[in-house]
Structure formats: structure tokens, C-alpha cells
Scaffold this motif. Structure first.
Motif, mmCIF file in Angstrom:
data_model
loop_
_atom_site.group_PDB
_atom_site.id
_atom_site.type_symbol
_atom_site.label_atom_id
_atom_site.label_comp_id
_atom_site.label_asym_id
_atom_site.label_seq_id
_atom_site.Cartn_x
_atom_site.Cartn_y
_atom_site.Cartn_z
ATOM 1 N N UNK A 197 73.133 26.687 64.341
ATOM 2 C CA UNK A 197 71.717 26.548 64.680
ATOM 3 C C UNK A 197 71.127 27.904 65.018
ATOM 4 N N UNK A 198 69.855 28.092 64.710
ATOM 5 C CA UNK A 198 69.079 29.144 65.341
ATOM 6 C C UNK A 198 68.458 28.513 66.574
ATOM 7 N N UNK A 199 69.063 28.765 67.721
ATOM 8 C CA UNK A 199 68.764 27.989 68.912
ATOM 9 C C UNK A 199 67.633 28.611 69.727
ATOM 10 N N UNK A 200 66.645 27.779 70.029
ATOM 11 C CA UNK A 200 65.562 28.189 70.905
ATOM 12 C C UNK A 200 64.273 28.448 70.163
ATOM 13 N N UNK A 218 65.425 29.289 60.064
ATOM 14 C CA UNK A 218 65.583 28.197 61.026
ATOM 15 C C UNK A 218 65.658 26.852 60.305
ATOM 16 N N UNK A 219 64.752 26.614 59.380
ATOM 17 C CA UNK A 219 64.783 25.357 58.617
ATOM 18 C C UNK A 219 66.071 25.251 57.802
ATOM 19 N N UNK A 236 61.804 30.777 70.627
ATOM 20 C CA UNK A 236 61.449 32.141 70.212
ATOM 21 C C UNK A 236 62.168 32.583 68.946
ATOM 22 N N UNK A 237 63.472 32.274 68.851
ATOM 23 C CA UNK A 237 64.255 32.702 67.691
ATOM 24 C C UNK A 237 63.770 32.014 66.423
ATOM 25 N N UNK A 238 63.487 30.708 66.500
ATOM 26 C CA UNK A 238 62.994 29.979 65.333
ATOM 27 C C UNK A 238 61.622 30.481 64.906
ATOM 28 N N UNK A 239 60.778 30.803 65.869
ATOM 29 C CA UNK A 239 59.440 31.306 65.551
ATOM 30 C C UNK A 239 59.507 32.651 64.836
#
Length: 310
Positions: free
Chosen positions: A77-80, A91-92, A82-85
Motif C-alpha cells: 500500500x501507499x499508506x496515508x 496509489x491506485x 499525504x503520500x497518496x495525494x
């Protein structure tokens, strides 16, 4: 059992994998080691562990590793938020597309236990507990992607999803960007903290109890399957201000104040009921206070450098 853990060298996986090995399972870890972590070194002596350096988005690799697995724990996972944004496409790919690839090749008998997040509740009704039947209204891309992945997994069947509270505590792949871990670090080293929107509330859970919840789900799979479960401390639905008060009990000269000249980009604000998983026999072992004590000791060893997701 033979268990495939994607992202098994991360914050949760680095605690979960040793537990699974101790319980007698054979574990294959797939991880790209994007944080250059060495968190599973102490497990390498165990002949029941296989480590594969690779990408959870690689369909051929995942399919090959799944052929011998009884259970799959998709932790990659790209967790959190801020990181996904920062990297929404990746992230998807990691959170949703990788799960779809697993489901595409999964046999009907293979088990999935998936960690989602109770941040899917977004902004809850004031003083009303969020249960597994509450509407999901995520306020971040991270929350939306995890909700989408959870829905896809539950629709496929033979799975359990764990809606994790905000985790805290020490892990061999440490993170300092989690709320309890962060606030405690600031209390230890700075002795002060400026809080934005101090009344925002959320639920908390120790990372070792997250690992315990996975084990519990595996051991009680037939009774619990095809459902979502909140996983948190029932006595730790706290605002940011209340969290600081708990830390101050152990660090008396910690000073904190609320500022109204800025705002927290994370708008989550909710309280959560964990009655459903408690009714299924799960009880956490670690309190918030014991976790803070643990963190204070740990911060004599480490300082903020690589211990964050961003």
C-alpha cells in the motif's frame, strides 16, 4: 498454513510476519523495500520464511507466488492521505489495481484478509459511534481507494476486511508520521506542540494488536468471513487534545496549545465502535498508555530521519 503477505516488510508486516512464523505458518513476503528497510533480518533464520523482492503490481509474479498460498494478506500500500495525494496514479495501482489482479487469479478456496482503514468513515455524526453499517464517506484519496478495494474484495467472497483504527507503537519498520507516534516524538524532543483543530477525534490501535487481529481472523475465518470489522481500542476514541493530555501524564513538562490560524488538511473526525470484532472474541493486549511508554523508550534509540512514509 502457507501465507503470502504483500508489503510484508512494512510497518504492519514487520510485526505480523514474525507472529505468523511463531504460530507455525509458512510465510512468503513480497515487498519492493521502497524505504530501504531491513526490518525482516531477524526472521531470515526461520526456514519457513521466503522473501521475494518485487512489485505487488506485477501480475505474473503475484500469480506465481499465489499458486502455493492458502491465504493472502495484501498489505502492499501507499499508506496515508499525504503520500497518496502526492502520487495518485501509483496509489491506485498499488491499492486497487493490485487487489483486482489478486482476485482475478485467486481460487475459490484461497482466503484473503485485507487491512482497510476506518478513515473511510470520514466525518461522522457528532457523538454517534460509527459501526460497520455506518455510511462510508472518505474525505481523502487514500480513504476512497481503500474503500473501493474493500468493496471489491468483499464482493469476491471468501474474505475478511479489517477497518483499522490509526495505528501506533514500535515496529521494526518504524513510522513517525502516525498521530500517536508523531505527537509522542514531539513531546519527547520538542516538549511542545501546536495543534490545529484539536477537537477532531479518531480511534487508535497498537500495531501488535493489528497483527493479533489478522491472526484472529485467520483462526476464526469460517465464523467471520465475508464481513468487515472495525479494529481499535474501545477506550481510545480521543480528540487530538485528549491524546496530548494522555502523553502529558507521562511527560509532565509537555506543553501543547491549539491554534486557530491554520487548519489540518486531514478532516477526519469520528468515533468508532469495535463491538463487532469483540463479539467475535478479539481483545487488544496493548493500551494507549502502554504504547506511549514504549514509544518514549524507543525515542532514546531513534531520531526522525528515515522513519516516515514521506
Amino acid at each position: 498454513m502457507k501465507i503470502l503477505v504483500t508489503g510484508g516488510a512494512g510497518y504492519i508486516g514487520s510485526v505480523l510476519v514474525p507472529r505468523l512464523l511463531k504460530e507455525g505458518h509458512t510465510v512468503t513476503v513480497l515487498d519492493n523495500f521502497m524505504y530501504k528497510q531491513s526490518s525482516l533480518l531477524d526472521c531470515c533464520v526461520d526456514p519457513k520464511l521466503e522473501v521475494v523482492r518485487g512489485d505487488a503490481r506485477d501480475p505474473a509474479l503475484v500469480e506465481r507466488l499465489m499458486k502455493t498460498a492458502d491465504a493472502i494478506f495484501p498489505l502492499a500500500c501507499l499508506t496515508g492521505a499525504p503520500l497518496c495525494a502526492m502520487d495518485p496514479d501509483t496509489a491506485r495501482g498499488v491499492i486497487v489495481d493490485a487487489v483486482r489482479k489478486i482476485l482475478k487469479v485467486k481460487s475459490k478456496d484461497q482466503i484473503i484478509v485485507y487491512p482497510t482503514t476506518n478513515s473511510g468513515y470520514g466525518i461522522g455524526e457528532r457523538d454517534k459511534m460509527c459501526t460497520e453499517k455506518s455510511p462510508l464517506k472518505p474525505v481523502s484519496l487514500y480513504g476512497r481507494l481503500k474503500v473501493e478495494a474493500e468493496e471489491t474484495i468483499l464482493q469476491a467472497g471468501n474474505a475478511i476486511t479489517l477497518r483499522l483504527a490509526t495505528a501506533f507503537g514500535v515496529s521494526p519498520r518504524m513510522r513517525l508520521d502516525l498521530l500517536v507516534n508523531d505527537f509522542t516524538y514531539r513531546a519527547v524532543y520538542d516538549r511542545y506542540l501546536v495543534i490545529f483543530e484539536a477537537k477532531f477525534r479518531r480511534n487508535f490501535i497498537h500495531v501488535r494488536d493489528v497483527a493479533k487481529a489478522f491472526s484472529h481472523a485467520l483462526n476464526n475465518f469460517e465464523k467471520m468471513k465475508d464481513q468487515a470489522y472495525n479494529v481499535g481500542l474501545s477506550d481510545a476514541n480521543l480528540s487530538k487534545w485528549q491524546l496530548c493530555e494522555e502523553i502529558k501524564k507521562l511527560i509532565p513538562d509537555f506543553y501543547f496549545v491549539e491554534s486557530d490560524i491554520n487548519e489540518d488538511p486531514d478532516k477526519r473526525d469520528y468515533i468508532v465502535s469495535n463491538e463487532k470484532i469483540e463479539a467475535a472474541g478479539f481483545r487488544p493486549d496493548h493500551s494507549l498508555q502502554s504504547g506511549i511508554v514504549e514509544l518514549i523508550k524507543a525515542y532514546k534509540i531513534i531520531k526522525r530521519n528515515q522513519y516516515a512514509n514521506i
